[in-house]
Design a protein around this motif. Sequence first.
Motif, mmCIF file in Angstrom:
data_model
loop_
_atom_site.group_PDB
_atom_site.id
_atom_site.type_symbol
_atom_site.label_atom_id
_atom_site.label_comp_id
_atom_site.label_asym_id
_atom_site.label_seq_id
_atom_site.Cartn_x
_atom_site.Cartn_y
_atom_site.Cartn_z
ATOM 1 N N GLY A 82 -4.732 -5.115 10.475
ATOM 2 C CA GLY A 82 -3.574 -5.350 10.210
ATOM 3 C C GLY A 82 -3.519 -5.695 8.769
ATOM 4 O O GLY A 82 -2.001 -5.844 8.223
ATOM 5 N N GLY A 83 -4.581 -5.469 7.783
ATOM 6 C CA GLY A 83 -4.261 -5.835 6.350
ATOM 7 C C GLY A 83 -4.476 -7.286 6.180
ATOM 8 O O GLY A 83 -4.018 -7.578 4.905
ATOM 9 N N VAL A 124 0.314 1.662 12.850
ATOM 10 C CA VAL A 124 -1.028 2.433 12.515
ATOM 11 C C VAL A 124 -1.902 1.653 11.785
ATOM 12 O O VAL A 124 -1.357 1.593 10.292
ATOM 13 C CB VAL A 124 -0.798 3.743 12.028
ATOM 14 N N GLY A 125 -2.825 0.937 12.144
ATOM 15 C CA GLY A 125 -3.694 0.230 11.212
ATOM 16 C C GLY A 125 -4.983 0.875 11.214
ATOM 17 O O GLY A 125 -5.238 1.888 11.400
ATOM 18 N N GLY A 126 -5.865 -0.300 10.587
ATOM 19 C CA GLY A 126 -7.359 0.225 10.664
ATOM 20 C C GLY A 126 -7.514 1.075 9.322
ATOM 21 O O GLY A 126 -6.985 0.941 8.256
ATOM 22 N N ARG A 127 -8.739 1.799 9.344
ATOM 23 C CA ARG A 127 -9.082 2.485 8.287
ATOM 24 C C ARG A 127 -7.961 3.862 7.972
ATOM 25 O O ARG A 127 -7.997 4.112 6.791
ATOM 26 C CB ARG A 127 -10.291 3.313 8.398
ATOM 27 N N ASN A 128 -7.620 4.195 8.802
ATOM 28 C CA ASN A 128 -6.572 5.256 8.649
ATOM 29 C C ASN A 128 -5.068 4.823 8.518
ATOM 30 O O ASN A 128 -4.088 5.238 9.170
ATOM 31 C CB ASN A 128 -6.608 6.633 9.604
ATOM 32 N N VAL A 161 3.308 2.355 5.075
ATOM 33 C CA VAL A 161 4.557 1.735 5.148
ATOM 34 C C VAL A 161 4.607 0.853 6.449
ATOM 35 O O VAL A 161 5.250 -0.407 6.272
ATOM 36 C CB VAL A 161 5.609 2.810 5.744
ATOM 37 N N ASP A 162 3.725 1.187 7.511
ATOM 38 C CA ASP A 162 3.449 0.158 8.535
ATOM 39 C C ASP A 162 2.971 -1.264 8.100
ATOM 40 O O ASP A 162 3.336 -2.361 8.485
ATOM 41 C CB ASP A 162 2.411 0.552 9.552
ATOM 42 N N LEU A 163 1.893 -0.962 7.298
ATOM 43 C CA LEU A 163 1.355 -2.548 6.780
ATOM 44 C C LEU A 163 2.040 -3.139 5.979
ATOM 45 O O LEU A 163 1.651 -4.300 5.999
ATOM 46 C CB LEU A 163 -0.268 -2.064 6.351
ATOM 47 N N VAL A 221 -6.630 -5.863 -11.253
ATOM 48 C CA VAL A 221 -5.487 -6.585 -11.203
ATOM 49 C C VAL A 221 -4.599 -5.762 -10.218
ATOM 50 O O VAL A 221 -3.615 -6.257 -9.624
ATOM 51 C CB VAL A 221 -4.927 -7.021 -12.732
ATOM 52 N N GLU A 222 -4.419 -4.601 -10.180
ATOM 53 C CA GLU A 222 -3.755 -3.732 -9.481
ATOM 54 C C GLU A 222 -3.888 -3.750 -7.996
ATOM 55 O O GLU A 222 -4.876 -4.265 -7.614
ATOM 56 C CB GLU A 222 -3.853 -2.124 -9.833
ATOM 57 N N PRO A 223 -2.853 -3.593 -7.164
ATOM 58 C CA PRO A 223 -3.162 -3.612 -5.921
ATOM 59 C C PRO A 223 -4.362 -2.969 -5.067
ATOM 60 O O PRO A 223 -4.636 -1.740 -5.772
ATOM 61 C CB PRO A 223 -1.982 -3.159 -5.074
ATOM 62 N N ALA A 224 -4.926 -3.357 -4.442
ATOM 63 C CA ALA A 224 -6.144 -2.827 -3.880
ATOM 64 C C ALA A 224 -6.039 -1.471 -3.020
ATOM 65 O O ALA A 224 -6.728 -0.530 -2.985
ATOM 66 C CB ALA A 224 -6.950 -3.880 -3.139
ATOM 67 N N SER A 225 -4.838 -1.587 -2.298
ATOM 68 C CA SER A 225 -4.477 -0.732 -1.304
ATOM 69 C C SER A 225 -3.241 -0.180 -1.757
ATOM 70 O O SER A 225 -2.334 -0.956 -2.206
ATOM 71 C CB SER A 225 -4.745 -0.895 0.005
ATOM 72 N N ALA A 226 -2.764 0.971 -1.341
ATOM 73 C CA ALA A 226 -1.412 1.446 -1.437
ATOM 74 C C ALA A 226 -0.542 0.858 -0.744
ATOM 75 O O ALA A 226 0.676 0.803 -1.202
ATOM 76 C CB ALA A 226 -1.434 3.094 -0.951
ATOM 77 N N TRP A 227 -0.700 0.380 0.448
ATOM 78 C CA TRP A 227 0.358 -0.440 1.175
ATOM 79 C C TRP A 227 0.677 -1.888 0.680
ATOM 80 O O TRP A 227 1.670 -2.616 1.062
ATOM 81 C CB TRP A 227 -0.049 -0.738 2.714
#
Length: 426
Positions: free
Chosen positions: A165-166, A289-293, A297-299, A377-383
Amino acid sequence: VKVVTVVKVMVETRTLRADGCSSTMGLSAEQALLLASRRRKVAGLYKLGYGPTAIARRLHATPRAIRNDFTKLGVTNWSEISDAELDARVAHYLGIGHRGLGRRLIEARLFADGHLVQRRRIMDALRRLGRHRAPPRRLVRRSYYASVGSWFAVHMDQNEKLGFGGVKLLAAIDGKSRCPVHWKVVTSLRALEHSRFYNELVRRWGRVPAHVVVDGGPWRGVRRAVELYWDDMEPARVDTAEGVLVVNRFQRTSSVHNIPVERSWRDVNDVLNKYYLTWKDLESRGLLVGGRNADPVDLFCLTQVYVPLIKRDVDAHFEAMAVRRKETSTRDPSFPAGTWRPLELLLQDDDYSLSVDADQVDAMDEYITAYHGAEDVEPASAWERDPLCTAAERAERDELVASIDPQTPVEEYIAMREATRHILEG
């Protein structure tokens, strides 16, 4: 001269103990200083949860004198908390806790909140609430891993119970006292987060641990920070039951040998289990929808709703574990016998750390940022970035969520998720 001075202090201490020193009238200047010094120590020991008898034993005074000090300091043996308020607090702790939350952990959480409550009253509150704890875990005595003293070895690790779940956790536990010295809820496990976590620990206490023990994870920046803080990188040799153990300043090991922090995760996972089950239920219903894929928006919506709640519960857990009374369960002959609080042992045992000032910690922060590069410094993931780009869109989302009036975190997450998708699709 030293013997005469010691005898003089002992005689004056006996004089102070004889009448309890309820007043400073009639005392010499030196006696008044002794009394003020003792009361400062009494106040400090009281904050660690000691009662009059235990304080008297430590300060070589009479319980009557310490009770007089309590009166002058305006403190009482036990908190004056009503049964109704106690029941409400215990119900709150049970609500944000886990099924293994027993009398000692509840006592520790009350103590962390400034209330010293009798065991009998806590058990009565549990009975009134109709709650019974889960069967206690079996106490296993094992061959010990020797830790010389406070801050000799700090064990650090990451927890990914809620990783799908991030949400992840970082924690650091003192090797001897088992006192949690730092913890943090994060949404990324990059090397940058690990390095900043280590330096936040140093800033929090103003001291650098003599040795850092880690197992898996990107800890390379921490290794470099340890090398810069310590000029001497020579390993220490510790005598153990199985022979001599060599400990480096930065020690990589396996999870099996990183016991202090690995053992703490078992309790933390109990705290996090309710979130894990809730999120898995949302997944089964097609609402997450979590995990690797993972769906960004959800996370994003999930972390916005749940991270503050998780931080609240994790903070309450670790703060309680720092003052939870423990019984000695090791064969280590250098370990104190009886019952003790981890924070007490951390503060009173031999200190092997290196003291640093704020300027040194600030300089290390700058070095860590440069060492890991500006892109980190930038966010590691898009979510981790809000999918709504403008302030107007975010304000519209807030209005949509408020109009639904969610009553639970699950309802708030679903409302935020649907509002965000509605705005993106519109």
